[in-house]
Design an enzyme around this catalytic site. Sequence first.
Site: not given
Ligand code: IPE
Ligand code: MG
Length: 231
Positions: A2, A50
């Site tokens: 994350d 996601n």
């Molecule tokens: C994690 O980083 C990667 C994925 C979910 C693919 P994020 O994209 O969640 O990064 P933040 O939480 O917005 O900083």
């Molecule tokens: Mg994240």
Amino acid sequence: MDGNGRWAQQRGLPRIEGHRVGADSVRDVTRASRELGIQALTLYAFSSQNWARPADEVAGLMDLLRDYLLSERSEIMDNGIRLFAIGDVDKLPPRVTEPLHALLADSAANRGMILTLALSYGGRESITRAIRALARDVAAGLLPAESIDLDRISAYLPTHELPPLDLLIRTSGEQRVSNFLLWEIAYAELMFIDTPWPDFRRAQLHECLAQYGGRERRFGLTSQQLSDADV
Ligand code: IPE
Ligand code: MG
């Protein structure tokens, strides 16, 4: 893994840049894990939830995933890594599933570290699927309902070939599990660290493992019982 997006935004960069640098962390942490003799490494790369992110970010992540599968092929094959995937991978676009399925098949006989990518993965979704399959088998008379126990449920989960989960690390300061390996974390050690994923490299992994080594895992027993069992 994350904190990619925030890492980028703090630098005035588009979020996808954070994901790109995060892919370098994946490479370094995977190599270090193998060198340390870790049996299995599971990376939460893309969750069931996601998909609801902005379409351009999802597309960018899919492109990076494809690049990763193509560029890591020789590293995986040369080092006997067995690639494994959990999650609803059929939802991924063909530009990802093609190199993914090829590498899953080609690395299946490898006997080194098991590298699992959690893709379009959700812990509750996995448990739901397992229950559905179990119910189907019970209804078909293949299995008496009374035979459903902890081991049986584990056997229906996509992680059934993996060793028990010892340590879960979440980067970037968030202290939640976000639908990852819900069944499997029952007695795992949880570690929440402030470093965002793009800055998480082998040095940070070593620190986590050192901390892990200092923890006493009791599995519901007392400390006394554990030290008695040692002698
Ligand atoms: C994690 O980083 C990667 C994925 C979910 C693919 P994020 O994209 O969640 O990064 P933040 O939480 O917005 O900083
Ligand atoms: Mg994240």
